[in-house]
Scaffold this active site. Structure first.
Site, short mmCIF file in Angstrom:
data_model
loop_
_atom_site.label_atom_id
_atom_site.label_comp_id
_atom_site.label_asym_id
_atom_site.label_seq_id
_atom_site.Cartn_x
_atom_site.Cartn_y
_atom_site.Cartn_z
N ASP A 36 0.81 -1.21 0.00
CA ASP A 36 0.00 0.00 0.00
C ASP A 36 0.85 1.27 0.00
O ASP A 36 0.42 2.30 -0.50
CB ASP A 36 -0.94 -0.01 1.21
N GLY A 37 2.05 1.20 0.56
CA GLY A 37 2.94 2.36 0.56
C GLY A 37 3.38 2.74 -0.84
O GLY A 37 3.39 3.93 -1.20
#
Length: 349
Positions: free
Chosen positions: A105-106
Protein backbone atom coordinates in the site's frame (compact mmCIF):
# COMPACT_ATOMS: atom_id res chain seq x y z
CA UNK A 1 18.20 2.20 -19.06
CA UNK A 2 19.46 -1.27 -19.81
CA UNK A 3 17.82 -4.15 -21.64
CA UNK A 4 16.45 -6.89 -19.42
CA UNK A 5 15.19 -9.11 -22.18
CA UNK A 6 12.91 -9.14 -25.18
CA UNK A 7 10.29 -6.46 -24.83
CA UNK A 8 11.24 -5.31 -21.32
CA UNK A 9 13.58 -2.59 -20.12
CA UNK A 10 14.87 -1.40 -16.79
CA UNK A 11 14.88 2.33 -16.06
CA UNK A 12 16.86 3.74 -13.14
CA UNK A 13 15.80 7.30 -13.92
CA UNK A 14 12.45 8.87 -14.58
CA UNK A 15 13.21 9.85 -18.19
CA UNK A 16 12.20 6.65 -19.91
CA UNK A 17 10.35 7.62 -23.09
CA UNK A 18 13.34 8.79 -25.10
CA UNK A 19 15.14 5.55 -24.27
CA UNK A 20 12.17 3.50 -25.43
CA UNK A 21 12.11 5.41 -28.67
CA UNK A 22 15.79 4.82 -29.23
CA UNK A 23 15.74 1.12 -28.31
CA UNK A 24 12.40 0.17 -29.86
CA UNK A 25 11.63 2.70 -32.62
CA UNK A 26 9.28 0.35 -34.49
CA UNK A 27 6.79 0.42 -31.63
CA UNK A 28 6.55 4.18 -31.03
CA UNK A 29 4.50 5.69 -33.81
CA UNK A 30 2.84 9.00 -34.53
CA UNK A 31 -0.50 8.02 -32.99
CA UNK A 32 -1.58 5.98 -30.01
CA UNK A 33 -3.64 3.70 -32.25
CA UNK A 34 -0.61 2.68 -34.33
CA UNK A 35 1.80 1.85 -31.51
CA UNK A 36 2.03 -0.56 -28.67
CA UNK A 37 1.02 0.47 -25.19
CA UNK A 38 3.79 1.89 -22.99
CA UNK A 39 3.42 0.38 -19.52
CA UNK A 40 5.62 1.44 -16.61
CA UNK A 41 6.05 -0.95 -13.69
CA UNK A 42 7.28 0.83 -10.56
CA UNK A 43 8.93 -1.66 -8.22
CA UNK A 44 9.93 -1.14 -4.61
CA UNK A 45 12.63 -3.81 -4.24
CA UNK A 46 12.90 -3.35 -0.48
CA UNK A 47 9.19 -3.86 0.18
CA UNK A 48 8.21 -6.64 2.62
CA UNK A 49 11.83 -6.88 3.81
CA UNK A 50 13.10 -7.48 0.29
CA UNK A 51 10.49 -10.07 -0.62
CA UNK A 52 8.91 -7.73 -3.16
CA UNK A 53 12.13 -7.48 -5.14
CA UNK A 54 12.72 -11.23 -5.06
CA UNK A 55 9.16 -12.08 -6.09
CA UNK A 56 9.27 -9.49 -8.84
CA UNK A 57 12.39 -11.02 -10.39
CA UNK A 58 10.58 -14.36 -10.52
CA UNK A 59 7.68 -12.69 -12.34
CA UNK A 60 9.76 -11.10 -15.08
CA UNK A 61 9.79 -14.13 -17.44
CA UNK A 62 6.02 -14.49 -17.20
CA UNK A 63 5.57 -10.75 -17.64
CA UNK A 64 7.76 -10.83 -20.74
CA UNK A 65 5.88 -13.75 -22.28
CA UNK A 66 2.43 -12.39 -21.44
CA UNK A 67 2.84 -8.71 -22.33
CA UNK A 68 6.02 -8.35 -24.34
CA UNK A 69 4.35 -8.80 -27.73
CA UNK A 70 1.67 -6.20 -27.14
CA UNK A 71 3.39 -3.64 -24.92
CA UNK A 72 6.54 -1.64 -24.47
CA UNK A 73 7.38 -2.48 -20.88
CA UNK A 74 9.48 -0.23 -18.69
CA UNK A 75 10.55 -1.42 -15.26
CA UNK A 76 11.59 1.35 -12.89
CA UNK A 77 13.22 0.47 -9.58
CA UNK A 78 12.67 2.95 -6.76
CA UNK A 79 15.74 4.10 -4.87
CA UNK A 80 14.11 5.63 -1.81
CA UNK A 81 11.09 7.43 -0.35
CA UNK A 82 9.02 9.51 -2.81
CA UNK A 83 10.95 8.23 -5.83
CA UNK A 84 7.82 6.50 -7.11
CA UNK A 85 6.04 9.87 -7.11
CA UNK A 86 8.64 11.38 -9.45
CA UNK A 87 8.68 8.34 -11.73
CA UNK A 88 4.90 8.39 -12.03
CA UNK A 89 4.73 12.08 -12.91
CA UNK A 90 7.33 11.72 -15.62
CA UNK A 91 5.65 8.60 -17.02
CA UNK A 92 2.32 10.42 -17.30
CA UNK A 93 3.89 13.48 -18.92
CA UNK A 94 5.59 11.21 -21.44
CA UNK A 95 2.32 9.57 -22.41
CA UNK A 96 2.49 6.16 -20.71
CA UNK A 97 -0.67 4.13 -21.17
CA UNK A 98 -0.47 2.79 -17.61
CA UNK A 99 1.62 3.02 -14.47
CA UNK A 100 1.61 -0.15 -12.36
CA UNK A 101 2.55 -0.06 -8.68
CA UNK A 102 4.44 -3.21 -7.68
CA UNK A 103 4.55 -3.54 -3.90
CA UNK A 104 2.34 -2.79 -0.93
CA UNK A 105 0.00 0.00 0.00
CA UNK A 106 2.94 2.36 0.56
CA UNK A 107 4.14 2.02 -3.03
CA UNK A 108 0.58 2.39 -4.33
CA UNK A 109 0.18 5.50 -2.17
CA UNK A 110 3.24 7.13 -3.74
CA UNK A 111 2.15 6.24 -7.26
CA UNK A 112 -1.30 7.75 -6.63
CA UNK A 113 0.33 10.97 -5.41
CA UNK A 114 2.38 11.00 -8.60
CA UNK A 115 -0.83 11.45 -10.59
CA UNK A 116 -1.05 14.98 -9.17
CA UNK A 117 1.16 18.05 -8.94
CA UNK A 118 0.49 21.37 -7.17
CA UNK A 119 -3.14 20.45 -6.56
CA UNK A 120 -3.89 19.47 -10.15
CA UNK A 121 -3.78 16.23 -12.16
CA UNK A 122 -0.61 15.60 -14.15
CA UNK A 123 -1.36 15.46 -17.87
CA UNK A 124 0.41 14.03 -20.87
CA UNK A 125 2.63 16.35 -22.88
CA UNK A 126 2.45 14.06 -25.91
CA UNK A 127 0.43 15.85 -28.58
CA UNK A 128 -1.16 12.73 -30.09
CA UNK A 129 -2.17 11.18 -26.77
CA UNK A 130 -5.85 10.19 -26.91
CA UNK A 131 -6.47 8.88 -23.40
CA UNK A 132 -5.21 9.33 -19.86
CA UNK A 133 -2.66 7.18 -18.06
CA UNK A 134 -4.27 4.39 -16.04
CA UNK A 135 -3.26 3.17 -12.59
CA UNK A 136 -2.58 -0.51 -11.96
CA UNK A 137 -1.50 -2.65 -9.02
CA UNK A 138 0.49 -5.84 -8.49
CA UNK A 139 0.28 -6.38 -4.72
CA UNK A 140 3.61 -7.67 -3.42
CA UNK A 141 4.15 -5.75 -0.18
CA UNK A 142 3.69 -6.13 3.57
CA UNK A 143 0.17 -4.73 3.39
CA UNK A 144 -2.21 -5.04 0.46
CA UNK A 145 -5.32 -3.62 2.08
CA UNK A 146 -6.53 -1.71 -0.97
CA UNK A 147 -6.65 -4.91 -3.02
CA UNK A 148 -8.97 -6.48 -0.44
CA UNK A 149 -11.78 -4.06 -1.33
CA UNK A 150 -11.87 -5.61 -4.83
CA UNK A 151 -11.46 -9.12 -3.40
CA UNK A 152 -8.32 -9.57 -5.44
CA UNK A 153 -6.28 -12.60 -4.50
CA UNK A 154 -2.69 -12.04 -3.50
CA UNK A 155 -1.67 -13.57 -6.83
CA UNK A 156 0.72 -11.54 -9.01
CA UNK A 157 -0.04 -13.69 -12.06
CA UNK A 158 -3.69 -12.79 -11.75
CA UNK A 159 -2.69 -9.13 -11.44
CA UNK A 160 -0.67 -9.34 -14.65
CA UNK A 161 -3.74 -10.79 -16.37
CA UNK A 162 -5.67 -7.68 -15.30
CA UNK A 163 -2.97 -5.52 -16.84
CA UNK A 164 -3.09 -7.58 -20.03
CA UNK A 165 -6.87 -7.13 -20.31
CA UNK A 166 -6.50 -3.41 -19.69
CA UNK A 167 -10.10 -2.87 -18.55
CA UNK A 168 -10.47 0.56 -16.95
CA UNK A 169 -12.88 2.29 -14.63
CA UNK A 170 -12.72 5.73 -13.02
CA UNK A 171 -12.29 5.64 -9.24
CA UNK A 172 -12.42 8.28 -6.54
CA UNK A 173 -9.41 9.62 -4.68
CA UNK A 174 -9.25 11.43 -1.35
CA UNK A 175 -7.29 14.64 -0.91
CA UNK A 176 -5.98 16.05 2.37
CA UNK A 177 -5.13 19.71 2.87
CA UNK A 178 -3.84 21.59 5.90
CA UNK A 179 -2.76 25.02 7.03
CA UNK A 180 0.26 24.84 4.71
CA UNK A 181 -2.13 24.43 1.72
CA UNK A 182 -0.22 21.38 0.48
CA UNK A 183 -2.25 18.63 -1.17
CA UNK A 184 -1.80 14.99 -0.24
CA UNK A 185 -3.75 12.22 -1.91
CA UNK A 186 -4.93 8.81 -0.78
CA UNK A 187 -6.78 5.96 -2.44
CA UNK A 188 -7.57 3.75 0.54
CA UNK A 189 -8.14 5.04 4.11
CA UNK A 190 -7.10 8.14 6.04
CA UNK A 191 -7.33 8.08 9.83
CA UNK A 192 -6.86 10.29 12.86
CA UNK A 193 -5.62 9.86 16.43
CA UNK A 194 -5.06 6.37 17.90
CA UNK A 195 -5.14 4.37 14.66
CA UNK A 196 -2.90 6.91 12.94
CA UNK A 197 -0.47 6.83 15.84
CA UNK A 198 -0.50 3.03 15.73
CA UNK A 199 0.27 3.18 12.01
CA UNK A 200 3.16 5.55 12.69
CA UNK A 201 4.70 3.08 15.12
CA UNK A 202 3.85 0.07 12.94
CA UNK A 203 6.00 1.50 10.14
CA UNK A 204 9.04 0.91 12.36
CA UNK A 205 8.33 -2.82 12.60
CA UNK A 206 7.55 -3.81 9.02
CA UNK A 207 10.26 -6.44 9.21
CA UNK A 208 7.76 -8.46 11.27
CA UNK A 209 5.17 -8.53 8.46
CA UNK A 210 1.52 -8.06 9.43
CA UNK A 211 2.54 -8.45 13.08
CA UNK A 212 3.83 -4.87 12.82
CA UNK A 213 0.25 -3.61 13.10
CA UNK A 214 -0.26 -5.37 16.44
CA UNK A 215 3.06 -4.08 17.77
CA UNK A 216 2.23 -0.56 16.60
CA UNK A 217 -1.18 -0.65 18.27
CA UNK A 218 0.28 -1.81 21.57
CA UNK A 219 2.86 0.97 21.52
CA UNK A 220 0.24 3.58 20.57
CA UNK A 221 -1.90 2.61 23.57
CA UNK A 222 0.88 3.66 25.95
CA UNK A 223 -0.12 7.09 27.23
CA UNK A 224 -3.11 7.33 24.87
CA UNK A 225 -5.98 9.63 25.82
CA UNK A 226 -9.25 10.07 23.97
CA UNK A 227 -9.67 13.64 22.73
CA UNK A 228 -12.51 16.05 21.99
CA UNK A 229 -12.35 17.16 18.36
CA UNK A 230 -14.07 19.86 16.34
CA UNK A 231 -15.54 18.43 13.14
CA UNK A 232 -17.27 19.98 10.17
CA UNK A 233 -19.00 17.84 7.55
CA UNK A 234 -19.52 19.04 3.97
CA UNK A 235 -18.60 22.66 4.85
CA UNK A 236 -21.52 22.81 7.28
CA UNK A 237 -21.54 24.02 10.90
CA UNK A 238 -18.82 22.98 13.32
CA UNK A 239 -19.68 20.20 15.78
CA UNK A 240 -17.91 18.96 18.89
CA UNK A 241 -17.22 15.23 18.96
CA UNK A 242 -16.27 14.13 22.46
CA UNK A 243 -13.81 11.50 23.60
CA UNK A 244 -12.68 10.49 20.10
CA UNK A 245 -10.50 7.40 20.08
CA UNK A 246 -10.08 7.14 16.31
CA UNK A 247 -11.64 8.72 13.25
CA UNK A 248 -11.33 6.92 9.92
CA UNK A 249 -12.17 8.24 6.46
CA UNK A 250 -12.47 5.51 3.85
CA UNK A 251 -12.37 5.64 0.09
CA UNK A 252 -12.01 1.86 0.32
CA UNK A 253 -12.78 -0.62 3.10
CA UNK A 254 -9.64 -2.05 4.74
CA UNK A 255 -6.58 -0.91 6.65
CA UNK A 256 -4.15 -2.19 9.28
CA UNK A 257 -3.53 -5.58 7.69
CA UNK A 258 -7.10 -6.63 6.95
CA UNK A 259 -9.25 -4.60 9.37
CA UNK A 260 -12.54 -3.74 7.63
CA UNK A 261 -12.71 -0.35 9.25
CA UNK A 262 -14.96 1.51 6.76
CA UNK A 263 -17.15 -1.36 5.54
CA UNK A 264 -19.52 0.79 3.47
CA UNK A 265 -16.81 2.68 1.60
CA UNK A 266 -16.83 2.32 -2.17
CA UNK A 267 -14.22 3.94 -4.45
CA UNK A 268 -16.90 4.35 -7.13
CA UNK A 269 -19.47 6.06 -4.88
CA UNK A 270 -18.25 9.69 -5.23
CA UNK A 271 -18.30 9.85 -1.41
CA UNK A 272 -16.08 9.02 1.54
CA UNK A 273 -17.23 6.98 4.54
CA UNK A 274 -16.42 8.42 7.97
CA UNK A 275 -16.35 6.06 10.96
CA UNK A 276 -15.85 7.51 14.44
CA UNK A 277 -14.91 5.47 17.52
CA UNK A 278 -15.59 7.31 20.79
CA UNK A 279 -14.61 6.61 24.38
CA UNK A 280 -12.95 3.27 23.59
CA UNK A 281 -10.71 1.72 26.24
CA UNK A 282 -7.93 -0.75 25.60
CA UNK A 283 -10.15 -3.66 26.62
CA UNK A 284 -12.81 -2.57 24.11
CA UNK A 285 -10.36 -3.31 21.31
CA UNK A 286 -9.58 -6.72 22.81
CA UNK A 287 -13.26 -7.60 23.14
CA UNK A 288 -14.40 -6.10 19.83
CA UNK A 289 -11.37 -6.69 17.62
CA UNK A 290 -13.15 -9.47 15.72
CA UNK A 291 -15.91 -6.99 14.83
CA UNK A 292 -13.37 -4.52 13.45
CA UNK A 293 -11.90 -7.20 11.20
CA UNK A 294 -15.28 -8.47 10.03
CA UNK A 295 -16.72 -5.00 9.49
CA UNK A 296 -19.63 -5.54 11.89
CA UNK A 297 -18.53 -2.85 14.37
CA UNK A 298 -20.95 -0.18 13.12
CA UNK A 299 -23.63 -1.58 15.43
CA UNK A 300 -21.33 -1.35 18.46
CA UNK A 301 -21.97 1.31 21.10
CA UNK A 302 -19.94 4.51 20.62
CA UNK A 303 -19.34 3.79 16.91
CA UNK A 304 -20.96 6.02 14.29
CA UNK A 305 -20.62 6.41 10.55
CA UNK A 306 -21.79 8.66 7.73
CA UNK A 307 -21.15 9.33 4.07
CA UNK A 308 -19.54 12.70 3.25
CA UNK A 309 -18.04 14.78 0.48
CA UNK A 310 -15.63 16.46 2.91
CA UNK A 311 -14.70 16.58 6.57
CA UNK A 312 -12.58 19.07 8.52
CA UNK A 313 -11.05 18.03 11.84
CA UNK A 314 -9.43 20.23 14.50
CA UNK A 315 -7.97 19.58 17.95
CA UNK A 316 -10.00 21.52 20.54
CA UNK A 317 -7.30 21.42 23.20
CA UNK A 318 -4.86 23.40 21.10
CA UNK A 319 -2.03 21.22 22.37
CA UNK A 320 -1.42 19.61 18.99
CA UNK A 321 0.02 16.17 18.54
CA UNK A 322 -3.10 14.47 17.13
CA UNK A 323 -1.73 12.17 14.44
CA UNK A 324 -3.15 11.79 10.95
CA UNK A 325 -2.10 9.29 8.29
CA UNK A 326 -3.36 8.04 4.95
CA UNK A 327 -2.71 4.68 3.34
CA UNK A 328 -0.34 3.97 6.24
CA UNK A 329 1.80 7.07 5.60
CA UNK A 330 2.28 9.58 8.42
CA UNK A 331 1.09 13.06 7.39
CA UNK A 332 1.73 15.04 10.52
CA UNK A 333 -0.95 16.42 12.80
CA UNK A 334 -4.32 18.20 12.86
CA UNK A 335 -5.94 20.44 11.66
CA UNK A 336 -6.74 18.90 8.27
CA UNK A 337 -9.50 18.86 5.68
CA UNK A 338 -10.25 15.66 3.77
CA UNK A 339 -12.31 15.74 0.58
CA UNK A 340 -13.29 13.35 -2.18
CA UNK A 341 -12.16 13.86 -5.78
CA UNK A 342 -14.81 11.96 -7.77
CA UNK A 343 -13.62 9.73 -10.62
CA UNK A 344 -10.15 11.25 -10.36
CA UNK A 345 -8.09 8.34 -11.74
CA UNK A 346 -8.74 5.58 -14.26
CA UNK A 347 -7.76 2.25 -12.75
CA UNK A 348 -7.10 -1.09 -14.38
CA UNK A 349 -9.58 -3.54 -12.88
Amino acid sequence: MMALGSGIYVAHSVAFRSELQRMAPDHIGSSTSSRQRDIVFIVNPLGANGRTGKEWRKLVPYLRSRLGKDCNICESITSGPCHAIDITREAIREGADAVIAVGGDGTLHEVVNGFFWAGKPVVSQVKDSTRSTALGLIPLGTGSDFARTFEWKNDPHEAIERVARGLRSSIDVGVITGEDCDHHYFINVADVHLSAKAGFYASRYKRFGNLCYIIGALQAFIGHQNQDLRIRFNDGPWETCSEVTALCIGNAKYFGGGMKITPNADPFSRNLEVVILQNFKWYDFVLKLHRLYSGTHLSVKNVSDRSVLSIEVEDISGKGGIYIQSDGEHLGFLPKKISVLPAAIEMIL
